[in-house]
Write a protein that holds these residues in place. Structure first.
Motif, PDB file in Angstrom:
ATOM      1  N   LEU A 276       0.834  -1.201   0.000  1.00 36.46           N
ATOM      2  CA  LEU A 276       0.000   0.000   0.000  1.00 36.46           C
ATOM      3  C   LEU A 276       0.873   1.257   0.000  1.00 36.46           C
ATOM      4  O   LEU A 276       0.590   2.228  -0.709  1.00 36.46           O
ATOM      5  CB  LEU A 276      -0.945  -0.004   1.199  1.00 36.46           C
ATOM      6  CG  LEU A 276      -1.973  -1.156   1.216  1.00 36.46           C
ATOM      7  CD1 LEU A 276      -2.813  -1.106   2.493  1.00 36.46           C
ATOM      8  CD2 LEU A 276      -2.882  -1.115  -0.010  1.00 36.46           C
ATOM      9  N   GLY A 279       2.174   2.150  -3.394  1.00 33.52           N
ATOM     10  CA  GLY A 279       1.162   2.818  -4.215  1.00 33.52           C
ATOM     11  C   GLY A 279       1.056   4.298  -3.854  1.00 33.52           C
ATOM     12  O   GLY A 279       0.978   5.166  -4.734  1.00 33.52           O
ATOM     13  N   ASN A 350      -6.856  -0.841   3.009  1.00 31.20           N
ATOM     14  CA  ASN A 350      -6.740  -1.605   1.773  1.00 31.20           C
ATOM     15  C   ASN A 350      -6.546  -0.655   0.587  1.00 31.20           C
ATOM     16  O   ASN A 350      -6.457   0.569   0.766  1.00 31.20           O
ATOM     17  CB  ASN A 350      -7.972  -2.506   1.589  1.00 31.20           C
ATOM     18  CG  ASN A 350      -9.272  -1.703   1.598  1.00 31.20           C
ATOM     19  OD1 ASN A 350      -9.297  -0.545   1.179  1.00 31.20           O
ATOM     20  ND2 ASN A 350     -10.342  -2.303   2.078  1.00 31.20           N
ATOM     21  N   GLU A 351      -6.492  -1.247  -0.601  1.00 30.60           N
ATOM     22  CA  GLU A 351      -6.193  -0.452  -1.796  1.00 30.60           C
ATOM     23  C   GLU A 351      -7.234   0.645  -2.024  1.00 30.60           C
ATOM     24  O   GLU A 351      -6.909   1.787  -2.312  1.00 30.60           O
ATOM     25  CB  GLU A 351      -6.126  -1.353  -3.048  1.00 30.60           C
ATOM     26  CG  GLU A 351      -4.864  -2.174  -3.166  1.00 30.60           C
ATOM     27  CD  GLU A 351      -4.877  -3.444  -2.324  1.00 30.60           C
ATOM     28  OE1 GLU A 351      -5.835  -3.665  -1.542  1.00 30.60           O
ATOM     29  OE2 GLU A 351      -3.907  -4.229  -2.452  1.00 30.60           O
ATOM     30  N   CYS A 354      -6.787   3.542   0.240  1.00 29.35           N
ATOM     31  CA  CYS A 354      -5.631   4.366  -0.157  1.00 29.35           C
ATOM     32  C   CYS A 354      -5.980   5.245  -1.355  1.00 29.35           C
ATOM     33  O   CYS A 354      -5.587   6.411  -1.420  1.00 29.35           O
ATOM     34  CB  CYS A 354      -4.429   3.493  -0.499  1.00 29.35           C
ATOM     35  SG  CYS A 354      -3.663   2.801   0.957  1.00 29.35           S
ATOM     36  N   GLN A 382      -3.150   3.375  -8.958  1.00 29.79           N
ATOM     37  CA  GLN A 382      -3.981   2.319  -9.558  1.00 29.79           C
ATOM     38  C   GLN A 382      -3.140   1.373 -10.399  1.00 29.79           C
ATOM     39  O   GLN A 382      -3.319   0.149 -10.348  1.00 29.79           O
ATOM     40  CB  GLN A 382      -5.057   2.945 -10.464  1.00 29.79           C
ATOM     41  CG  GLN A 382      -6.234   3.508  -9.710  1.00 29.79           C
ATOM     42  CD  GLN A 382      -7.215   4.169 -10.662  1.00 29.79           C
ATOM     43  OE1 GLN A 382      -6.804   4.859 -11.604  1.00 29.79           O
ATOM     44  NE2 GLN A 382      -8.490   3.965 -10.418  1.00 29.79           N
ATOM     45  N   PHE A 385      -1.381  -0.896  -7.986  1.00 31.39           N
ATOM     46  CA  PHE A 385      -2.275  -1.861  -7.330  1.00 31.39           C
ATOM     47  C   PHE A 385      -2.833  -2.871  -8.338  1.00 31.39           C
ATOM     48  O   PHE A 385      -2.934  -4.065  -8.057  1.00 31.39           O
ATOM     49  CB  PHE A 385      -3.428  -1.149  -6.613  1.00 31.39           C
ATOM     50  CG  PHE A 385      -3.005  -0.285  -5.455  1.00 31.39           C
ATOM     51  CD1 PHE A 385      -1.933  -0.651  -4.648  1.00 31.39           C
ATOM     52  CD2 PHE A 385      -3.693   0.889  -5.153  1.00 31.39           C
ATOM     53  CE1 PHE A 385      -1.538   0.136  -3.565  1.00 31.39           C
ATOM     54  CE2 PHE A 385      -3.308   1.679  -4.074  1.00 31.39           C
ATOM     55  CZ  PHE A 385      -2.233   1.307  -3.288  1.00 31.39           C
TER      56      PHE A 385
END
Ligand SMILES: *Cc1c(COP(=O)(O)O)cnc(C)c1O
Length: 400
Positions: A276, A279, A350-351, A354, A382, A385
């Motif tokens: 995470l 990202g 989680n993604e 974030c 993005q 991820f």
């Protein structure tokens, strides 16, 4: 009028998982009851495994990380003892300040905010200290003000290479249960954390991991302490009880959060934080903004401190994010006020969360006047991820 959820992306308190909140919604109970140990004894074991220690003892004091700092110092040191500390951000600075207030002789090494713990300089000072006057070395594992993670294992090596037997104290408040931390392998004597960061609980517990060597030091340490006395705590803890009223709701929450961590696996938790954070960092790079952390080896996987361009007030970014977009980010602390804002990315995250943080940060930066292209940061995160890279633990973690 606020609608929907208010988003929390500060580096503590962190988001409390719904399951943990539910677990705390229980009636009050008798802390002297014959079966109270049933709740508590497993917590010591659970926290020990998160701290990666078998030989250390775990203690819970009512308070926060700061209270745990104070407990660590007052139980193991004596007035006038020399200690070695680095100051490289607000939290290490506060720790220095506390040590001074408590009457320690503090040898402070100032390094730039954005640098890590100066291991070479630590080593030099330890090497010069041929009479072993330095009683303890303090390391802020993750400097939450600057988003810098320091190398605790290297500080241990510096101690060993100089045949120095000072105690090793670690502030693990924003690293424990989210970054790789190994109490036994690094022979940490005292580690402190709080309930409201990696452990995903409300604030209220100051948590300590204490080595046998630190307990030995506690037997002769003469600094005054009363409420935070290790000996009283350990005597009662042996059977799962406490010398004064413990926060039982937090214990129920802790039980649940330890179960969640165990289910994901500590290596999985650490790898998720890394994934995470990567990202988030890719988004920040796409905005063209620098991190406070001076070097990529120092980047923290739990918090990113981001410099805004000169002429822009970071407080304005925070204000817009909160007032217009219901989202909290961390402020720049101390001398970084107005120059920096921080995204906390630790705990129950989680993604998608974030991406929300990055999307709001991007809008707030844009509205505050930072020249960036909307979507650039979000798109970069993005892409990271969506690639599915680093799904497996990429950090080297010793066998559990
Ligand atoms: C949050 C934090 C603290 C302070 O903890 P409190 O629980 O607020 O007392 C200390 N050190 C670090 C590195 C932190 O992130």
């Amino acid at each position: 009028m606020r609608t929907g959820q208010t988003h929390l992306f500060i580096p503590g308190p962190t988001n409390v998982p719904e399951a943990v909140r539910q677990a705390m919604n229980v009636p009050m109970q008798d802390m002297h009851a014959a079966d109270f140990w049933d709740l508590t004894l497993g917590l010591f074991e659970g926290v020990k495994s998160v701290l990666r220690t078998e030989t250390g003892r775990v203690m819970f004091f009512p308070g926060s990380g700061s209270g745990a700092w104070e407990a660590a110092i007052t139980n193991t040191l004596s007035p006038g003892d020399r200690v070695l500390m680095a100051r490289h951000g607000q939290f290490s600075a506060l720790w220095v300040e506390m040590a001074k207030r408590l009457g320690l002789d503090v040898e402070v090494i100032d390094v730039p905010w954005g640098a890590g713990v100066p291991v070479k300089e630590f080593s030099r000072r330890l090497g010069m200290d041929t009479r072993d006057e330095i009683r303890a070395v303090f390391v802020t594992h993750n400097e939450t003000a600057t988003g810098v993670t320091s190398d605790v294992a290297a500080v241990r090596r510096a101690l060993d290479e100089n045949f120095h037997d000072a105690l090793l104290f670690v502030d693990g408040v924003s690293s424990v249960a989210s970054l790789d931390f190994q109490m036994d392998a690094w022979q940490v004597d005292l580690v402190v954390t709080g309930s409201q960061k990696g452990l995903m609980l409300p604030a209220g517990l100051g948590i300590l991991g204490v080595s046998e060597k630190a307990l030995e030091a506690a037997r002769t340490a003469t600094m005054r302490r009363a409420c935070f006395e290790f000996a009283d705590m350990l005597a009662m803890n042996a059977d799962g009880y406490f010398p004064y009223t413990p926060p039982t709701q937090l214990f129920h929450g802790l039980r649940r959060s330890l179960d969640l961590i165990a289910a994901e696996g500590l290596p999985g938790v650490i790898a998720r934080h890394r994934r995470l954070a990567e990202g988030v960092r890719r988004a920040i790079a796409a905005w063209g903004l620098p991190l406070v952390a001076e070097h990529h080896t120092l980047y923290s996987d739990t918090v990113s401190a981001i410099r805004v361009p000169s002429g822009i007030d970071a407080r304005e970014v925070l204000r817009i994010a909160y007032e217009d977009f219901n989202t909290s980010f961390g402020s720049g602390l101390g001398p970084l006020a107005g120059k920096v804002f921080r995204i906390g990315h630790l705990g129950d995250l989680n993604e998608g969360m974030c991406l929300t943080a990055l999307s709001v940060a991007e809008m707030a930066l844009y509205r505050a006047g930072v020249p960036l292209q909307l979507g650039a940061g979000v798109g970069a995160a993005q892409a990271w991820f969506a690639s599915g890279a680093e799904r497996r633990p990429s950090v080297r973690i010793a066998a559990e």
